[in-house]
Design a protein around this motif. Structure first.
Motif, PDB file in Angstrom:
ATOM      1  N   HIS A 146       0.642  -1.302   0.077  1.00 45.92           N
ATOM      2  CA  HIS A 146       0.016   0.084   0.189  1.00 45.92           C
ATOM      3  C   HIS A 146       0.704   1.204  -0.055  1.00 45.92           C
ATOM      4  CE1 HIS A 146       0.635  -0.267   4.509  1.00 45.92           C
ATOM      5  NE2 HIS A 146       0.329   1.095   4.356  1.00 45.92           N
ATOM      6  N   GLU A 147       1.951   1.238   0.687  1.00 45.54           N
ATOM      7  CA  GLU A 147       2.860   2.299   0.537  1.00 45.54           C
ATOM      8  C   GLU A 147       3.521   2.583  -1.138  1.00 45.54           C
ATOM      9  OE1 GLU A 147       5.174   1.604   4.930  1.00 45.54           O
ATOM     10  OE2 GLU A 147       6.171   1.123   3.211  1.00 45.54           O
ATOM     11  N   ALA A 148       3.600   1.675  -1.763  1.00 43.47           N
ATOM     12  CA  ALA A 148       4.158   1.892  -3.102  1.00 43.47           C
ATOM     13  C   ALA A 148       2.941   2.293  -3.781  1.00 43.47           C
ATOM     14  CB  ALA A 148       4.482   0.490  -3.691  1.00 43.47           C
ATOM     15  N   ALA A 149       1.853   1.729  -3.638  1.00 33.84           N
ATOM     16  CA  ALA A 149       0.616   2.115  -4.662  1.00 33.84           C
ATOM     17  C   ALA A 149       0.180   3.659  -4.070  1.00 33.84           C
ATOM     18  CB  ALA A 149      -0.656   1.270  -4.142  1.00 33.84           C
ATOM     19  N   SER A 150       0.442   4.178  -3.076  1.00 39.19           N
ATOM     20  CA  SER A 150       0.027   5.441  -2.747  1.00 39.19           C
ATOM     21  C   SER A 150       0.842   6.496  -2.858  1.00 39.19           C
ATOM     22  CB  SER A 150      -0.340   5.346  -1.445  1.00 39.19           C
ATOM     23  OG  SER A 150       0.620   5.254  -0.379  1.00 39.19           O
ATOM     24  N   LEU A 151       2.187   6.189  -3.489  1.00 39.66           N
ATOM     25  CA  LEU A 151       3.164   6.958  -4.079  1.00 39.66           C
ATOM     26  C   LEU A 151       2.813   8.230  -4.875  1.00 39.66           C
ATOM     27  CD1 LEU A 151       6.360   4.997  -3.894  1.00 39.66           C
ATOM     28  CD2 LEU A 151       5.987   6.792  -2.426  1.00 39.66           C
ATOM     29  N   MET A 152       3.123   9.410  -4.687  1.00 41.55           N
ATOM     30  CA  MET A 152       2.881  10.420  -5.622  1.00 41.55           C
ATOM     31  C   MET A 152       4.283  10.863  -6.450  1.00 41.55           C
ATOM     32  SD  MET A 152      -0.484  10.603  -5.338  1.00 41.55           S
ATOM     33  CE  MET A 152      -0.836  12.312  -6.147  1.00 41.55           C
ATOM     34  N   LEU A 153       3.906  11.287  -7.628  1.00 42.24           N
ATOM     35  CA  LEU A 153       5.007  11.676  -8.386  1.00 42.24           C
ATOM     36  C   LEU A 153       6.113  12.991  -7.494  1.00 42.24           C
ATOM     37  CD1 LEU A 153       6.990  11.643 -11.027  1.00 42.24           C
ATOM     38  CD2 LEU A 153       5.337  13.565 -11.824  1.00 42.24           C
ATOM     39  N   SER A 154       5.239  13.565  -6.828  1.00 41.22           N
ATOM     40  CA  SER A 154       5.902  14.666  -6.009  1.00 41.22           C
ATOM     41  C   SER A 154       6.652  13.924  -4.660  1.00 41.22           C
ATOM     42  CB  SER A 154       4.986  15.613  -5.352  1.00 41.22           C
ATOM     43  OG  SER A 154       4.104  14.795  -4.596  1.00 41.22           O
ATOM     44  N   ASP A 155       6.505  12.820  -4.690  1.00 39.07           N
ATOM     45  CA  ASP A 155       7.194  12.138  -3.391  1.00 39.07           C
ATOM     46  C   ASP A 155       8.597  11.833  -3.985  1.00 39.07           C
ATOM     47  OD1 ASP A 155       5.199  12.062  -1.573  1.00 39.07           O
ATOM     48  OD2 ASP A 155       4.164  10.291  -2.557  1.00 39.07           O
ATOM     49  N   LEU A 156       8.835  11.643  -5.088  1.00 36.68           N
ATOM     50  CA  LEU A 156      10.146  11.271  -5.698  1.00 36.68           C
ATOM     51  C   LEU A 156      11.037  12.619  -5.714  1.00 36.68           C
ATOM     52  CD1 LEU A 156      12.006   9.180  -7.033  1.00 36.68           C
ATOM     53  CD2 LEU A 156      11.107   9.863  -9.087  1.00 36.68           C
ATOM     54  N   ASN A 157      12.277  12.513  -5.116  1.00 34.47           N
ATOM     55  CA  ASN A 157      13.261  13.615  -5.345  1.00 34.47           C
ATOM     56  C   ASN A 157      14.334  13.163  -6.109  1.00 34.47           C
ATOM     57  OD1 ASN A 157      15.099  15.550  -5.139  1.00 34.47           O
ATOM     58  ND2 ASN A 157      14.187  16.279  -2.953  1.00 34.47           N
ATOM     59  N   VAL A 158      14.409  13.549  -7.553  1.00 32.39           N
ATOM     60  CA  VAL A 158      15.463  12.808  -8.456  1.00 32.39           C
ATOM     61  C   VAL A 158      16.782  13.617  -7.905  1.00 32.39           C
ATOM     62  CG1 VAL A 158      16.071  12.719 -10.537  1.00 32.39           C
ATOM     63  CG2 VAL A 158      13.538  12.556 -10.241  1.00 32.39           C
ATOM     64  N   LYS A 159      16.566  14.666  -7.607  1.00 34.43           N
ATOM     65  CA  LYS A 159      17.845  15.518  -7.179  1.00 34.43           C
ATOM     66  C   LYS A 159      18.641  14.963  -6.213  1.00 34.43           C
ATOM     67  CE  LYS A 159      19.722  20.073  -6.464  1.00 34.43           C
ATOM     68  NZ  LYS A 159      19.413  21.546  -6.272  1.00 34.43           N
ATOM     69  N   GLU A 160      17.888  14.793  -5.085  1.00 31.46           N
ATOM     70  CA  GLU A 160      18.461  14.002  -3.839  1.00 31.46           C
ATOM     71  C   GLU A 160      18.466  12.376  -4.039  1.00 31.46           C
ATOM     72  OE1 GLU A 160      19.665  15.636  -1.479  1.00 31.46           O
ATOM     73  OE2 GLU A 160      19.130  17.679  -2.249  1.00 31.46           O
ATOM     74  N   GLY A 161      17.927  12.025  -5.050  1.00 27.60           N
ATOM     75  CA  GLY A 161      17.861  10.601  -5.060  1.00 27.60           C
ATOM     76  C   GLY A 161      17.107   9.805  -4.041  1.00 27.60           C
ATOM     77  N   LEU A 177       5.743  13.662 -16.708  1.00 27.30           N
ATOM     78  CA  LEU A 177       5.644  14.355 -15.721  1.00 27.30           C
ATOM     79  C   LEU A 177       4.590  15.060 -14.962  1.00 27.30           C
ATOM     80  CD1 LEU A 177       9.453  15.746 -16.221  1.00 27.30           C
ATOM     81  CD2 LEU A 177       8.826  13.604 -15.081  1.00 27.30           C
ATOM     82  N   ALA A 178       3.546  14.549 -15.636  1.00 29.15           N
ATOM     83  CA  ALA A 178       2.407  15.350 -15.007  1.00 29.15           C
ATOM     84  C   ALA A 178       2.001  15.041 -13.482  1.00 29.15           C
ATOM     85  CB  ALA A 178       0.952  15.067 -15.949  1.00 29.15           C
ATOM     86  N   PRO A 179       1.727  15.771 -12.696  1.00 24.41           N
ATOM     87  CA  PRO A 179       1.387  15.558 -11.357  1.00 24.41           C
ATOM     88  C   PRO A 179       0.358  14.344 -11.366  1.00 24.41           C
ATOM     89  CG  PRO A 179       1.305  18.161 -11.627  1.00 24.41           C
ATOM     90  CD  PRO A 179       1.246  17.469 -13.112  1.00 24.41           C
ATOM     91  N   GLY A 180       0.500  13.734 -10.039  1.00 23.05           N
ATOM     92  CA  GLY A 180      -0.371  12.588  -9.929  1.00 23.05           C
ATOM     93  C   GLY A 180       0.358  11.409  -9.162  1.00 23.05           C
ATOM     94  N   PRO A 181      -0.387  10.184  -9.267  1.00 24.18           N
ATOM     95  CA  PRO A 181       0.185   9.194  -8.728  1.00 24.18           C
ATOM     96  C   PRO A 181       1.352   8.698  -9.463  1.00 24.18           C
ATOM     97  CG  PRO A 181      -2.078   8.730  -8.989  1.00 24.18           C
ATOM     98  CD  PRO A 181      -1.825  10.154  -9.608  1.00 24.18           C
ATOM     99  N   LEU A 182       2.576   8.156  -8.654  1.00 29.77           N
ATOM    100  CA  LEU A 182       3.787   7.802  -9.401  1.00 29.77           C
ATOM    101  C   LEU A 182       3.713   6.448 -10.286  1.00 29.77           C
ATOM    102  CD1 LEU A 182       6.832   7.918  -9.728  1.00 29.77           C
ATOM    103  CD2 LEU A 182       7.170   6.533  -7.680  1.00 29.77           C
ATOM    104  N   PHE A 183       2.722   5.700  -9.909  1.00 30.52           N
ATOM    105  CA  PHE A 183       2.288   4.557 -10.945  1.00 30.52           C
ATOM    106  C   PHE A 183       1.029   4.447 -11.095  1.00 30.52           C
ATOM    107  CE2 PHE A 183       5.945   2.783  -7.670  1.00 30.52           C
ATOM    108  CZ  PHE A 183       7.050   2.694  -8.609  1.00 30.52           C
TER     109      PHE A 183
END
Length: 302
Positions: A158-173, A206-212
């Motif tokens: 459920h943690e993976a399913a609820s991830l949003m794109l904004s939760d990913l910080n590519v710069k910080e990895g 890169l549209a806002p929304g769920p990561l997956f």
């Protein structure tokens, strides 16, 4: 009017409202429905008269669960839920203080079970991911990213399913994860993981929304999140297609913990990375002892 609406809530309804985690509410609701059926042949927990709850029927239920072969951990989840409902029933003056205290004082079941599941070796893990990436279409690329991230960040489904794109910080990895009890943690990601996610983002956009994102037939993405069940189905489907031994999404989480511990990381650090409240829970994900026992048994002279 709102007071009147609240007063119609059952003790079990109120207990469910007190749970902070959405996933916990789903799990405990199902469990309370089972209890209501066992106690009074009701399909829904709201239909059971919780004023009938007492020390003896709780003990009988726990005894029945034990006789059915349920693990101590499972039995204790039932007990915890019943204590929670009993507390709310007492607050609503459905139970006497004596009845509530008797239920509250019931001791947890002791004992352990052999640990279920397994940890993958790195060859298996990379075979699974590489298989997905070798397939055509955005669904396969999404599945590769899901598997890589569930392992790479030690995520619950459920943690993976609820991830949003904004939760990913590519710069910080890194990835921000909302765990049980609304506990937030930030886990750094391996470069290999970031590469796989980057390839997925090329397909996703890169549209806002769920990561997956969910996908319909024809590999058409829609801006809606996948579910925890979808993640389970993805892992089951892909391990079969790749010709691997049975595994589940939780085995990827076990692998995360085991590999960190094999690498010499402190168990308390692993606890934080996995979002566990207790280090004892983290120890249950350590599959090193099982591997060591297997190696020792196979080395026995014969």
């Amino acid at each position: 009017m709102s007071h009147k609406l609240f007063s119609t809530q059952t003790a079990s309804d109120i207990y469910l409202l007190s749970l902070q985690s959405k996933q916990s509410r789903v799990t405990i609701k199902s469990l309370l429905n089972i209890i209501a059926f066992r106690f009074g042949k009701h399909e829904r927990h709201q239909d059971y008269d919780w004023s009938q709850l007492h020390y003896e029927n709780v003990l009988m239920l726990l005894s029945d669960l034990s006789n059915e072969g349920k693990s101590p951990a499972t039995i204790n989840v039932y007990l915890s839920a019943l204590k929670g409902v009993a507390k709310e029933a007492w607050r609503k003056q459905l139970l006497s203080v004596e009845t509530y205290q008797h239920i509250k004082e019931i001791k947890r079941f002791k004992g352990t079970r052999s640990i279920k599941g397994r940890a993958l070796d790195l060859e298996e893990l990379n075979t699974l991911i590489d298989y997905c990436m070798a397939q055509e279409g955005v669904i396969a690329m999404r599945d590769a990213a899901v598997i890589a991230l569930v392992y790479g960040a030690g995520l619950r489904r459920h943690e993976a399913a609820s991830l949003m794109l904004s939760d990913l910080n590519v710069k910080e990895g890194s990835i921000k994860v909302m765990g049980k009890g609304n506990k937030e943690r930030i886990n750094a990601l391996h470069d290999r993981n970031l590469e796989i996610i980057d390839t997925w983002l090329d397909e996703r956009g890169l549209a806002p929304g769920p990561l997956f994102l969910r996908a319909r037939k024809g590999n058409r993405l829609i801006n809606q999140p996948i579910s925890g069940q979808t993640i389970y189905d993805v892992v089951i489907r892909r391990y079969k297609e790749a010709g691997l031994q049975r595994l589940t999404p939780h085995d990827l989480r076990r692998t995360f913990a085991t590999k960190l511990l094999e690498n010499g990381e402190d168990v308390f650090l692993v606890q934080d990375l996995m979002g566990h409240t207790s280090v004892e829970t983290t120890k249950n994900y350590d599959m090193r002892d099982e591997k060591a026992k297997t190696k020792a048994a196979k080395a026995l002279p014969f």
